[in-house]
Design a protein around this motif. Structure first.
Motif, PDB file in Angstrom:
ATOM      1  N   ILE A 192      56.848  29.308  24.631  1.00 47.15           N
ATOM      2  CA  ILE A 192      57.756  29.825  24.844  1.00 47.15           C
ATOM      3  C   ILE A 192      58.149  31.223  23.699  1.00 47.15           C
ATOM      4  N   LYS A 193      58.226  33.014  24.145  1.00 50.91           N
ATOM      5  CA  LYS A 193      57.898  33.295  23.293  1.00 50.91           C
ATOM      6  C   LYS A 193      59.353  34.069  22.576  1.00 50.91           C
ATOM      7  N   LYS A 194      60.441  33.718  23.655  1.00 46.59           N
ATOM      8  CA  LYS A 194      61.762  33.784  23.215  1.00 46.59           C
ATOM      9  C   LYS A 194      62.517  33.475  24.215  1.00 46.59           C
ATOM     10  N   LEU A 195      63.070  32.484  23.633  1.00 45.38           N
ATOM     11  CA  LEU A 195      64.251  31.813  24.875  1.00 45.38           C
ATOM     12  C   LEU A 195      65.713  33.052  25.696  1.00 45.38           C
ATOM     13  N   SER A 196      65.369  32.975  26.251  1.00 44.89           N
ATOM     14  CA  SER A 196      67.044  34.529  26.586  1.00 44.89           C
ATOM     15  C   SER A 196      67.714  33.132  27.535  1.00 44.89           C
ATOM     16  N   PHE A 197      68.560  33.412  27.722  1.00 45.70           N
ATOM     17  CA  PHE A 197      69.960  32.335  28.235  1.00 45.70           C
ATOM     18  C   PHE A 197      70.856  33.253  29.263  1.00 45.70           C
ATOM     19  N   PHE A 198      71.675  33.190  30.395  1.00 47.67           N
ATOM     20  CA  PHE A 198      72.004  33.486  31.255  1.00 47.67           C
ATOM     21  C   PHE A 198      73.051  32.991  31.933  1.00 47.67           C
ATOM     22  N   VAL A 199      74.141  33.387  32.522  1.00 44.64           N
ATOM     23  CA  VAL A 199      75.389  32.591  32.649  1.00 44.64           C
ATOM     24  C   VAL A 199      75.846  33.901  33.239  1.00 44.64           C
ATOM     25  N   PRO A 200      75.873  32.992  34.923  1.00 48.17           N
ATOM     26  CA  PRO A 200      76.394  33.279  36.317  1.00 48.17           C
ATOM     27  C   PRO A 200      77.413  33.563  36.470  1.00 48.17           C
ATOM     28  N   ILE A 201      78.063  34.969  36.038  1.00 51.84           N
ATOM     29  CA  ILE A 201      79.034  35.249  36.361  1.00 51.84           C
ATOM     30  C   ILE A 201      79.698  35.748  38.154  1.00 51.84           C
ATOM     31  N   SER A 202      80.070  35.251  38.737  1.00 51.79           N
ATOM     32  CA  SER A 202      81.123  36.144  39.582  1.00 51.79           C
ATOM     33  C   SER A 202      81.825  36.946  40.171  1.00 51.79           C
ATOM     34  N   ASP A 203      81.381  37.449  40.454  1.00 47.12           N
ATOM     35  CA  ASP A 203      82.282  39.092  41.526  1.00 47.12           C
ATOM     36  C   ASP A 203      83.534  38.548  40.940  1.00 47.12           C
ATOM     37  N   ALA A 204      84.585  37.598  41.543  1.00 49.73           N
ATOM     38  CA  ALA A 204      85.323  37.532  41.293  1.00 49.73           C
ATOM     39  C   ALA A 204      86.133  37.662  40.386  1.00 49.73           C
ATOM     40  N   GLU A 205      85.643  36.717  39.294  1.00 51.85           N
ATOM     41  CA  GLU A 205      85.703  36.779  37.460  1.00 51.85           C
ATOM     42  C   GLU A 205      85.250  37.722  36.749  1.00 51.85           C
ATOM     43  N   LYS A 206      84.514  38.959  37.210  1.00 57.74           N
ATOM     44  CA  LYS A 206      84.715  40.464  37.433  1.00 57.74           C
ATOM     45  C   LYS A 206      84.968  40.660  37.204  1.00 57.74           C
ATOM     46  N   ASN A 207      86.562  40.640  38.404  1.00 61.04           N
ATOM     47  CA  ASN A 207      86.933  41.474  38.651  1.00 61.04           C
ATOM     48  C   ASN A 207      88.761  41.075  38.056  1.00 61.04           C
ATOM     49  N   GLU A 208      88.672  40.209  37.324  1.00 59.28           N
ATOM     50  CA  GLU A 208      89.443  39.234  36.518  1.00 59.28           C
ATOM     51  C   GLU A 208      89.660  39.765  35.470  1.00 59.28           C
ATOM     52  N   VAL A 209      88.510  39.620  35.169  1.00 60.35           N
ATOM     53  CA  VAL A 209      88.087  39.808  33.783  1.00 60.35           C
ATOM     54  C   VAL A 209      89.040  42.085  34.034  1.00 60.35           C
ATOM     55  N   ASN A 210      88.310  42.506  35.028  1.00 58.74           N
ATOM     56  CA  ASN A 210      88.661  44.242  34.797  1.00 58.74           C
ATOM     57  C   ASN A 210      89.782  44.339  34.916  1.00 58.74           C
ATOM     58  N   LEU A 211      90.837  43.746  35.263  1.00 55.75           N
ATOM     59  CA  LEU A 211      92.428  43.358  35.592  1.00 55.75           C
ATOM     60  C   LEU A 211      92.898  43.324  34.757  1.00 55.75           C
ATOM     61  N   ILE A 212      93.080  42.125  34.183  1.00 59.83           N
ATOM     62  CA  ILE A 212      93.536  41.964  32.708  1.00 59.83           C
ATOM     63  C   ILE A 212      93.193  42.804  31.110  1.00 59.83           C
ATOM     64  N   LEU A 213      91.961  43.152  31.282  1.00 59.70           N
ATOM     65  CA  LEU A 213      91.411  43.256  30.062  1.00 59.70           C
ATOM     66  C   LEU A 213      91.290  45.353  30.108  1.00 59.70           C
ATOM     67  N   ASP A 214      92.276  45.979  29.055  1.00 68.80           N
ATOM     68  CA  ASP A 214      92.982  47.501  29.003  1.00 68.80           C
ATOM     69  C   ASP A 214      91.464  47.993  27.929  1.00 68.80           C
ATOM     70  N   ASN A 215      90.794  48.881  28.392  1.00 64.91           N
ATOM     71  CA  ASN A 215      89.562  49.890  27.299  1.00 64.91           C
ATOM     72  C   ASN A 215      90.491  50.138  27.178  1.00 64.91           C
ATOM     73  N   ARG A 216      91.778  51.208  26.930  1.00 67.85           N
ATOM     74  CA  ARG A 216      92.476  51.409  25.199  1.00 67.85           C
ATOM     75  C   ARG A 216      91.286  50.737  24.016  1.00 67.85           C
ATOM     76  N   TYR A 217      91.703  49.017  24.444  1.00 69.98           N
ATOM     77  CA  TYR A 217      91.497  48.183  23.353  1.00 69.98           C
ATOM     78  C   TYR A 217      89.998  47.361  23.274  1.00 69.98           C
ATOM     79  N   ARG A 218      89.958  47.014  22.344  1.00 72.48           N
ATOM     80  CA  ARG A 218      88.758  46.587  21.348  1.00 72.48           C
ATOM     81  C   ARG A 218      89.283  44.807  21.164  1.00 72.48           C
ATOM     82  N   TYR A 219      87.948  43.897  21.988  1.00 71.41           N
ATOM     83  CA  TYR A 219      88.280  41.942  22.682  1.00 71.41           C
ATOM     84  C   TYR A 219      87.858  41.804  21.127  1.00 71.41           C
TER      85      TYR A 219
END
Length: 171
Positions: free
Chosen positions: A32-59
């Motif tokens: 394999i030329k370069k292994l790539s990794f993928f972590v499946p994220i649900s829409d509910a998890e993406k929504n949780e992140v968007n509700l909790i993290l504030d765009n004014r800050y860097r995490y």
């Protein structure tokens, strides 16, 4: 042992070499030329992140735990690091990751003398939820661990703190 006993037309038996990076060994073994990794994220998890993290800050994601004491950077050093960063930058927040057991051991020490609003507590959350938060973060700082590898798989810039293990093999 099972690999040697199975009756097949063709066998592929991977044997680790002790002084070579494991990812490179797997890439070479499977051609394999370069292994790539993928972590499946649900829409509910993406929504949780968007509700909790504030765009004014860097995490920054911090992982103070690990499965072997010699590999663990002392939690009071994470606390000192946060104090240093906060003296220089006003727009940082910290996501603390790990297990519930690690929370009991490290969490209070990391937060000592710091305001609670600086922290997002993900200790005890699922790996996919943790990865969803990593996807929206700037940096991971943590001990050599599965969560360090998850940060890499999540394409997060990673500062890995290695103890006596060989970073050339496991990094």
């Amino acid at each position: 042992l099972i690999s040697y006993l199975l009756i097949t037309k063709k066998k592929f038996i991977f044997k680790k070499k002790k002084k070579l990076n494991q990812i490179n060994q797997l890439e070479n073994f499977f051609n394999i030329k370069k292994l790539s990794f993928f972590v499946p994220i649900s829409d509910a998890e993406k929504n949780e992140v968007n509700l909790i993290l504030d765009n004014r800050y860097r995490y920054i994601v911090l992982f103070p735990g690990g499965n072997w004491k010699p590999k663990i950077w002392p939690s009071q050093y994470f606390n000192k690091l946060i104090h240093l960063l906060n003296n220089k930058f006003s727009n940082l927040r910290y996501i603390i990751v790990g297990s519930l057991l690690e929370k009991k051991i490290y969490y209070d020490s990391i937060k000592r003398d710091l305001p609670s609003e600086l922290f997002v507590d993900l200790m005890g959350k699922s790996l996919t939820t943790t990865s969803a938060f990593m996807n929206k973060s700037e940096l991971f700082i943590g001990n050599d661990s599965g969560l360090m590898h998850l940060s890499v798989a999540s394409n997060l810039k990673t500062i890995a703190l290695f103890g006596p293990t060989n970073d050339k093999i496991y990094g």
